[in-house]
Scaffold this active site. Structure first.
Site, PDB file in Angstrom:
ATOM      1  N   LYS A   1      59.848  51.126  30.696  1.00 36.50           N
ATOM      2  CA  LYS A   1      59.905  50.042  31.688  1.00 36.50           C
ATOM      3  C   LYS A   1      61.043  50.329  32.659  1.00 36.50           C
ATOM      4  CE  LYS A   1      60.129  44.962  31.946  1.00 36.50           C
ATOM      5  NZ  LYS A   1      60.305  43.709  31.182  1.00 36.50           N
TER       6      LYS A   1
ATOM      7  N   SER B   1      56.676  40.116  31.808  1.00 38.98           N
ATOM      8  CA  SER B   1      56.986  41.060  32.855  1.00 38.98           C
ATOM      9  C   SER B   1      56.734  42.524  32.481  1.00 38.98           C
ATOM     10  CB  SER B   1      58.441  40.910  33.281  1.00 38.98           C
ATOM     11  OG  SER B   1      59.314  41.278  32.228  1.00 38.98           O
TER      12      SER B   1
ATOM     13  N   SER C   1      58.280  38.451  27.594  1.00 42.63           N
ATOM     14  CA  SER C   1      57.873  39.567  28.455  1.00 42.63           C
ATOM     15  C   SER C   1      57.385  40.813  27.744  1.00 42.63           C
ATOM     16  CB  SER C   1      59.016  39.955  29.399  1.00 42.63           C
ATOM     17  OG  SER C   1      59.079  39.066  30.483  1.00 42.63           O
TER      18      SER C   1
END
Lengths: 492, 97
Positions: A79, A154, A178
């Site tokens: 990420k 997210s 997330s």
């Protein structure tokens, strides 16, 4: 004949050890798959092909020398919120475009020590603020099970890439759900460890009292494998917990006879999709059939969690994001004086959700409102923690759905921030209480969209969570890659 | 109304952001609704309850005050959008007379 997409990390490691496969071959396999499929999915912001091949060659050398590490030669996606030395790290924000960290986050250092291969940077909501990955400044990631729908957020890039087989596994971060929410919506496994279990050093901060890094994987075993590598005390993070890390793999396959599973009535709410509710209830029956005792519990302050969360996380974000001022790194828009330069830079560099949260956070912290909002939220957070403490006197784990609905359509909730915020109603309380929790695939709705089950544990009790998740996974066996992403499956 | 456009513009200034009139209107309407939702917390009596700032209580962490290696200057300032040698360059902070 072995299809790599059906191998877990331990099996992949066996192939590498037996020299039936090299890390260079495996890395090339994933880079080719990304080229083929990611035009449609947009899960990666950037691949780091050159670095990946270097790391793969290095891994092959280490394997040839007889070295054995849990991730040696295994290609992972990261990420884009974890600082990685020499690799552009943007948090999916214009304001950090071009930022190349001069150091590694502690988790990246740990992965490197274990010999991983860095495939690329995964898309996310800007600064991890969102539940759909639509707030990325660069691209909208699609759900591999239905590309007209969001992958969740997210960590939507992480979940989509893992679900479509575009990496062996990925790292995500979880502030209010997330990791777990996108994992649930994409039918992969995602774990948020206990707050303090994984070092946050080098994780670009959103809400420091809630943020935690964790694995996004195709199965529970891989989750345990990665967790073992990334957990542990770090003197560079003052909130890091100085407790030894157990062998998480050892808890897989253990019987759950006599385990007490708490079902909180507040989490099977009005307005929840019927398929979601039924699917989770079916999985609870699996646990029961395997000898677990089902115990009704109550978490009476759950209804306040979203309000508490959006006060605390925005307050912390408004402070954490003050550092983006056009001086030290990232973009700058010029102005006649420094205040004007700050304003122009920040207004041009941040997207609209980030600005909304900065304004809200500054407001709840501002003089005259602090007691009414921030202090009040902190007090209710105490009540929410106490609810969990009381519930865990009666049970070992708490089981709930991950999200009240399956994946929604791209664009469906972007105009209405409050509705978007309410998507995380079942995951947020866990962050407020600092507890570990996993999302494990437990079914599909009538239209074929994935459903996730959340298993919440006591602080530092990731092992028991994995033990129960493994039981569910073994019986349901949903670790499949959607058919359309199976094409060109390289076989050795 | 929980919040007015004037307050939104003032808080934007404090946050070093600036909005067009349309943006200010949009944020005012959205924040008004969000803050109204947050008012649900006032249903709870929290008298005497200590606020939680961190979920996992840890005592202050101490370490020996020893020097250790850090980033080289060039690495530390290497990402600056504008600089002179090893210094960050910024627009005027204090106005000249």
């Amino acid at each position: 004949m072995t299809d790599f997409l059906d191998c877990d990390i331990a099996e992949t490691r066996e192939l590498l050890k037996k020299k039936e496969l090299t890390s260079v071959e495996l890395t090339t396999f994933y880079l080719d798959r990304i080229k083929e499929h990611d035009v449609e999915l947009a899960s990666y912001l950037r691949t780091t092909e050159e670095l990946a091949m270097q790391m793969a060659q290095e891994a092959d050398r280490r394997i040839a020398m007889g070295e054995d590490q849990p991730l040696l030669g295994v290609p992972l996606g990261i990420k884009d919120i974890l600082c990685t030395k020499g690799v552009e790290t943007t948090c999916a924000s214009q304001i950090l475009k071009g930022f190349v960290p001069p150091y590694d986050a502690t988790v990246i250092g740990r992965l490197k020590g274990s010999g991983f291969v860095h495939l690329g940077r995964l898309n996310m909501d800007e600064f991890a603020m969102g539940s759909s990955t639509e707030n990325s400044s660069f691209q909208v990631t699609k759900n591999p099970w239905d590309t007209t729908r969001i992958p969740g957020g997210s960590s939507g890039g992480s979940a989509a890439a893992v679900a479509a087989g575009l990496c062996s596994a990925a790292l995500g971060t979880d502030t209010g759900g997330s990791i777990r929410q996108p994992a649930g919506l994409c039918s992969v496994v995602g774990m948020k460890p206990t707050y303090g279990r994984v070092s946050r050093y080098g994780l670009i901060a959103f809400a420091s009292s809630l943020d935690q890094i964790g694995p996004v994987t195709r199965n529970v075993r891989d989750c345990a494998t990665i967790l073992r590598v990334i957990c542990g005390h770090d003197p560079l993070d003052s909130t890091s917990i100085p407790e030894p890390v157990p062998d998480y793999l050892a808890s897989l396959g253990r019987e759950i006879q006599g385990m007490r599973i708490g079902l909180p009535k507040e989490y099977f709410i009005e307005g929840m999709d019927r398929d979601v509710k039924e699917s989770v209830e079916q999985s609870v029956k699996i646990l029961e059939r395997n000898g677990a005792a089902i115990v009704p519990v109550s978490l009476p302050h759950s209804e306040y969690a979203v309000a508490v969360y959006y006060i605390i996380c925005t307050a912390e974000a408004s402070s954490n994001l003050a550092r983006y001022d056009g001086v030290k790194y990232g973009m700058r828009v010029g102005g006649k004086d420094i205040i004007q330069m700050y304003k122009k830079t920040r207004s041009a560099g941040f997207g609209s959700e980030v600005k909304r949260r900065i304004i809200l956070g500054t407001y709840v912290l501002s003089s005259g409102y602090y007691d009414a909002y921030y202090r009040k939220a902190g007090q209710v957070r105490t009540l929410i923690r106490q609810d969990f403490d009381k519930a865990f006197e009666r049970c070992d784990l708490i089981v709930t759905p991950v999200s009240p609905t399956t994946a929604f359509k791209i664009g469906e909730r972007t105009e209405d921030p409050l509705t978007m915020y309410l998507s995380d109603i079942l995951t947020i309380p866990v962050n407020l209480a600092g507890l570990p929790a996993i999302s494990v695939p437990c079914g599909f709705d009538a239209t074929g969209l994935p459903i996730g089950m959340q298993i919440i544990g006591k602080p530092l009790d990731e092992s028991t969570i994995l033990q129960a998740a493994f039981v569910v996974e073994q019986e349901i066996g949903l670790n499949k890659i959607p058919e359309r992403f199976r094409s060109r499956g390289y076989q050795s | 109304m929980k919040i007015t456009k004037e307050v939104v513009e003032y808080v934007a200034h404090l946050s070093r952001l600036e909005f067009s009139p349309d943006e200010a209107d949009m944020y005012t309407a959205q924040l008004d609704r969000i803050l109204a939702y947050m008012d649900t917390l006032n249903k709870l009596d929290t008298t005497g309850i200590e606020p939680t700032t961190h979920a996992i209580p840890l005592v202050d962490v101490m370490r020996a005050d020893e020097t250790a290696g850090g980033l080289a200057v060039e690495e530390s300032v290497g990402n600056a959008p504008e600089r002179i040698d090893s210094f960050f360059k910024v627009p005027p902070i204090i106005e000249a007379e």
